[in-house]
Design a protein around this motif. Structure first.
Motif, PDB file in Angstrom:
ATOM      1  N   GLU A  36       0.830  -1.205   0.000  1.00 46.27           N
ATOM      2  CA  GLU A  36       0.000   0.000   0.000  1.00 46.27           C
ATOM      3  C   GLU A  36       0.863   1.253   0.000  1.00 46.27           C
ATOM      4  OE1 GLU A  36      -3.421   1.980   2.769  1.00 46.27           O
ATOM      5  OE2 GLU A  36      -3.348  -0.195   2.669  1.00 46.27           O
ATOM      6  N   GLN A  37       1.940   1.241   0.800  1.00 48.39           N
ATOM      7  CA  GLN A  37       2.864   2.390   0.813  1.00 48.39           C
ATOM      8  C   GLN A  37       3.527   2.554  -0.549  1.00 48.39           C
ATOM      9  OE1 GLN A  37       5.507   1.488   4.074  1.00 48.39           O
ATOM     10  NE2 GLN A  37       4.334   2.738   5.516  1.00 48.39           N
ATOM     11  N   ASP A  38       3.895   1.439  -1.163  1.00 50.14           N
ATOM     12  CA  ASP A  38       4.522   1.481  -2.491  1.00 50.14           C
ATOM     13  C   ASP A  38       3.540   2.068  -3.514  1.00 50.14           C
ATOM     14  OD1 ASP A  38       6.666   0.944  -4.295  1.00 50.14           O
ATOM     15  OD2 ASP A  38       5.491  -0.766  -5.057  1.00 50.14           O
ATOM     16  N   CYS A  39       2.295   1.648  -3.433  1.00 48.52           N
ATOM     17  CA  CYS A  39       1.265   2.170  -4.340  1.00 48.52           C
ATOM     18  C   CYS A  39       1.048   3.661  -4.106  1.00 48.52           C
ATOM     19  CB  CYS A  39      -0.034   1.380  -4.130  1.00 48.52           C
ATOM     20  SG  CYS A  39      -1.360   1.911  -5.237  1.00 48.52           S
ATOM     21  N   MET A  40       0.962   4.037  -2.819  1.00 53.45           N
ATOM     22  CA  MET A  40       0.773   5.461  -2.496  1.00 53.45           C
ATOM     23  C   MET A  40       1.982   6.281  -2.957  1.00 53.45           C
ATOM     24  SD  MET A  40      -1.063   5.186   1.261  1.00 53.45           S
ATOM     25  CE  MET A  40      -0.781   6.876   1.644  1.00 53.45           C
ATOM     26  N   MET A  41       3.156   5.716  -2.764  1.00 53.32           N
ATOM     27  CA  MET A  41       4.377   6.414  -3.168  1.00 53.32           C
ATOM     28  C   MET A  41       4.405   6.595  -4.682  1.00 53.32           C
ATOM     29  SD  MET A  41       6.726   7.903  -1.846  1.00 53.32           S
ATOM     30  CE  MET A  41       8.152   7.704  -0.885  1.00 53.32           C
ATOM     31  N   ARG A  42       4.022   5.550  -5.414  1.00 57.83           N
ATOM     32  CA  ARG A  42       3.967   5.662  -6.874  1.00 57.83           C
ATOM     33  C   ARG A  42       2.958   6.735  -7.288  1.00 57.83           C
ATOM     34  NH1 ARG A  42       3.712  -0.577  -7.905  1.00 57.83           N
ATOM     35  NH2 ARG A  42       5.899  -1.084  -7.655  1.00 57.83           N
ATOM     36  N   GLN A  43       1.801   6.734  -6.603  1.00 54.65           N
ATOM     37  CA  GLN A  43       0.766   7.708  -6.913  1.00 54.65           C
ATOM     38  C   GLN A  43       1.264   9.129  -6.629  1.00 54.65           C
ATOM     39  OE1 GLN A  43      -2.929   7.011  -4.885  1.00 54.65           O
ATOM     40  NE2 GLN A  43      -4.017   8.558  -6.060  1.00 54.65           N
ATOM     41  N   VAL A  44       1.922   9.343  -5.494  1.00 57.14           N
ATOM     42  CA  VAL A  44       2.466  10.666  -5.147  1.00 57.14           C
ATOM     43  C   VAL A  44       3.530  11.064  -6.166  1.00 57.14           C
ATOM     44  CG1 VAL A  44       3.858  11.900  -3.448  1.00 57.14           C
ATOM     45  CG2 VAL A  44       1.907  10.546  -2.693  1.00 57.14           C
ATOM     46  N   VAL A  45       4.412  10.134  -6.493  1.00 60.30           N
ATOM     47  CA  VAL A  45       5.472  10.434  -7.479  1.00 60.30           C
ATOM     48  C   VAL A  45       4.847  10.769  -8.826  1.00 60.30           C
ATOM     49  CG1 VAL A  45       7.364   9.390  -8.796  1.00 60.30           C
ATOM     50  CG2 VAL A  45       7.279   9.120  -6.319  1.00 60.30           C
ATOM     51  N   GLN A  46       3.803  10.017  -9.199  1.00 59.00           N
ATOM     52  CA  GLN A  46       3.140  10.287 -10.474  1.00 59.00           C
ATOM     53  C   GLN A  46       2.476  11.663 -10.444  1.00 59.00           C
ATOM     54  OE1 GLN A  46       0.273   7.349 -11.631  1.00 59.00           O
ATOM     55  NE2 GLN A  46      -0.050   8.259 -13.639  1.00 59.00           N
ATOM     56  N   GLU A  47       1.799  12.015  -9.345  1.00 57.00           N
ATOM     57  CA  GLU A  47       1.147  13.317  -9.233  1.00 57.00           C
ATOM     58  C   GLU A  47       2.175  14.447  -9.259  1.00 57.00           C
ATOM     59  OE1 GLU A  47      -1.339  13.353  -5.760  1.00 57.00           O
ATOM     60  OE2 GLU A  47      -2.665  11.801  -6.548  1.00 57.00           O
ATOM     61  N   VAL A  48       3.254  14.267  -8.503  1.00 62.21           N
ATOM     62  CA  VAL A  48       4.323  15.279  -8.496  1.00 62.21           C
ATOM     63  C   VAL A  48       4.930  15.403  -9.884  1.00 62.21           C
ATOM     64  CG1 VAL A  48       6.635  15.802  -7.602  1.00 62.21           C
ATOM     65  CG2 VAL A  48       4.820  15.101  -6.036  1.00 62.21           C
ATOM     66  N   GLY A  49       5.153  14.272 -10.526  1.00 64.30           N
ATOM     67  CA  GLY A  49       5.696  14.299 -11.887  1.00 64.30           C
ATOM     68  C   GLY A  49       4.752  15.002 -12.847  1.00 64.30           C
ATOM     69  N   GLU A  50       3.448  14.730 -12.737  1.00 64.80           N
ATOM     70  CA  GLU A  50       2.455  15.365 -13.597  1.00 64.80           C
ATOM     71  C   GLU A  50       2.408  16.868 -13.338  1.00 64.80           C
ATOM     72  OE1 GLU A  50      -0.327  15.884 -16.521  1.00 64.80           O
ATOM     73  OE2 GLU A  50       0.850  14.084 -16.131  1.00 64.80           O
ATOM     74  N   GLN A  51       2.437  17.263 -12.081  1.00 67.05           N
ATOM     75  CA  GLN A  51       2.456  18.691 -11.751  1.00 67.05           C
ATOM     76  C   GLN A  51       3.711  19.352 -12.295  1.00 67.05           C
ATOM     77  OE1 GLN A  51       2.041  18.853  -7.499  1.00 67.05           O
ATOM     78  NE2 GLN A  51      -0.207  18.731  -7.564  1.00 67.05           N
ATOM     79  N   GLY A  52       4.839  18.684 -12.144  1.00 68.09           N
ATOM     80  CA  GLY A  52       6.092  19.219 -12.689  1.00 68.09           C
ATOM     81  C   GLY A  52       6.018  19.364 -14.199  1.00 68.09           C
ATOM     82  N   TYR A  53       5.459  18.352 -14.857  1.00 72.07           N
ATOM     83  CA  TYR A  53       5.305  18.398 -16.304  1.00 72.07           C
ATOM     84  C   TYR A  53       4.396  19.563 -16.711  1.00 72.07           C
ATOM     85  CZ  TYR A  53       3.662  17.223 -20.971  1.00 72.07           C
ATOM     86  OH  TYR A  53       3.317  17.283 -22.295  1.00 72.07           O
ATOM     87  N   GLN A  54       3.251  19.693 -16.020  1.00 70.81           N
ATOM     88  CA  GLN A  54       2.327  20.786 -16.326  1.00 70.81           C
ATOM     89  C   GLN A  54       2.981  22.145 -16.080  1.00 70.81           C
ATOM     90  OE1 GLN A  54      -0.541  20.535 -17.894  1.00 70.81           O
ATOM     91  NE2 GLN A  54      -0.350  18.298 -17.939  1.00 70.81           N
ATOM     92  N   ASN A  55       3.736  22.260 -14.994  1.00 73.53           N
ATOM     93  CA  ASN A  55       4.439  23.527 -14.708  1.00 73.53           C
ATOM     94  C   ASN A  55       5.451  23.838 -15.798  1.00 73.53           C
ATOM     95  OD1 ASN A  55       3.003  24.029 -12.360  1.00 73.53           O
ATOM     96  ND2 ASN A  55       4.549  23.140 -11.012  1.00 73.53           N
ATOM     97  N   ARG A  56       6.239  22.840 -16.190  1.00 74.89           N
ATOM     98  CA  ARG A  56       7.227  23.050 -17.265  1.00 74.89           C
ATOM     99  C   ARG A  56       6.527  23.425 -18.565  1.00 74.89           C
ATOM    100  NH1 ARG A  56       9.429  18.571 -14.842  1.00 74.89           N
ATOM    101  NH2 ARG A  56       8.675  17.164 -16.456  1.00 74.89           N
ATOM    102  N   LYS A  57       5.377  22.767 -18.821  1.00 69.79           N
ATOM    103  CA  LYS A  57       4.622  23.064 -20.031  1.00 69.79           C
ATOM    104  C   LYS A  57       4.106  24.501 -20.009  1.00 69.79           C
ATOM    105  CE  LYS A  57       0.739  21.268 -22.717  1.00 69.79           C
ATOM    106  NZ  LYS A  57      -0.346  20.282 -22.738  1.00 69.79           N
ATOM    107  N   ARG A  58       3.555  24.948 -18.874  1.00 69.61           N
ATOM    108  CA  ARG A  58       3.069  26.330 -18.764  1.00 69.61           C
ATOM    109  C   ARG A  58       4.219  27.328 -18.902  1.00 69.61           C
ATOM    110  NH1 ARG A  58      -0.467  24.065 -14.875  1.00 69.61           N
ATOM    111  NH2 ARG A  58       0.960  24.570 -13.181  1.00 69.61           N
ATOM    112  N   ILE A  59       5.345  27.009 -18.295  1.00 66.10           N
ATOM    113  CA  ILE A  59       6.522  27.901 -18.398  1.00 66.10           C
ATOM    114  C   ILE A  59       6.986  27.982 -19.851  1.00 66.10           C
ATOM    115  CG2 ILE A  59       8.960  28.120 -17.802  1.00 66.10           C
ATOM    116  CD1 ILE A  59       8.207  27.014 -15.000  1.00 66.10           C
ATOM    117  N   GLN A  60       7.022  26.827 -20.536  1.00 68.82           N
ATOM    118  CA  GLN A  60       7.450  26.812 -21.942  1.00 68.82           C
ATOM    119  C   GLN A  60       6.484  27.624 -22.805  1.00 68.82           C
ATOM    120  OE1 GLN A  60      10.232  25.579 -23.235  1.00 68.82           O
ATOM    121  NE2 GLN A  60       9.669  26.207 -25.294  1.00 68.82           N
TER     122      GLN A  60
END
Length: 182
Positions: A36-60
């Motif tokens: 469950e922690q591994d799943c939650m960690m993957r989900q958090v990493v995926q959300e953080v990655g998606e937010q980072g991607y969206q931020n980079r996209k908006r900046i670009q």
């Protein structure tokens, strides 16, 4: 089961099986928690990655809009500079023309001042005016016959007789325009 395990007692296969059986639920709970922690960690990493991607996209996108706006602004400024340069050139040419006209006007004024302020008698001024008029007209002009002979014949006498009147009128006209003659 706690009685079965004592320090110093050799472990038998049975004992190990009992021990494994007793810790099996705990192991399953631990593995479940870890999964469950591994799943939650993957989900958090995926959300953080998606937010980072969206931020980079908006900046670009913002950088691309800024670059486009800068290009448009630069093009407009270049056009304005070209138009201002053309306008400045036009003004410089107009200024040169006006300067030449002013110089010509000043030369003409100096000539008139020399003629009228020279203290020469009226006959010399009249002859000079006749010479100037003669240079300005040709033989098709109605005054040509009247002006062409400056040797003292009747035509010149008639013109000379009229020049003092013209001279006085011309002088009065110049004075009315602010050109004061002595």
């Amino acid at each position: 089961m706690a009685d079965d395990f004592k320090f110093g007692t050799p472990l038998t296969h049975d004992m190990i099986s009992k021990f494994n059986a007793s810790i099996q639920p705990q192991r399953m709970i631990a593995e479940s928690i870890a999964a469950e922690q591994d799943c939650m960690m993957r989900q958090v990493v995926q959300e953080v990655g998606e937010q980072g991607y969206q931020n980079r996209k908006r900046i670009q996108e913002a950088m691309e809009r800024t670059a486009h706006n800068t290009d448009v602004t630069n093009e407009r400024l270049e056009k304005m500079i070209d138009q201002q340069s053309s306008y400045i050139e036009l003004l410089e040419k107009a200024n040169e023309t006006l300067q030449k006209q002013l110089e010509t006007g000043q030369k003409r004024l100096e000539i008139l001042q020399d003629i009228f302020a020279s203290g020469e008698d009226g006959v010399l001024v009249e002859k000079e005016l006749m010479n100037l008029i003669k240079k300005e007209i040709d033989e098709t002009h109605p005054l040509w016959e009247y002006i062409k002979d400056k040797g003292g014949d009747i035509a010149e006498a008639g013109a000379t007789a009229g020049f003092p009147v013209l001279y006085g009128a011309f002088k009065a006209y110049l004075q009315s325009k602010g050109i004061m003659l002595p």
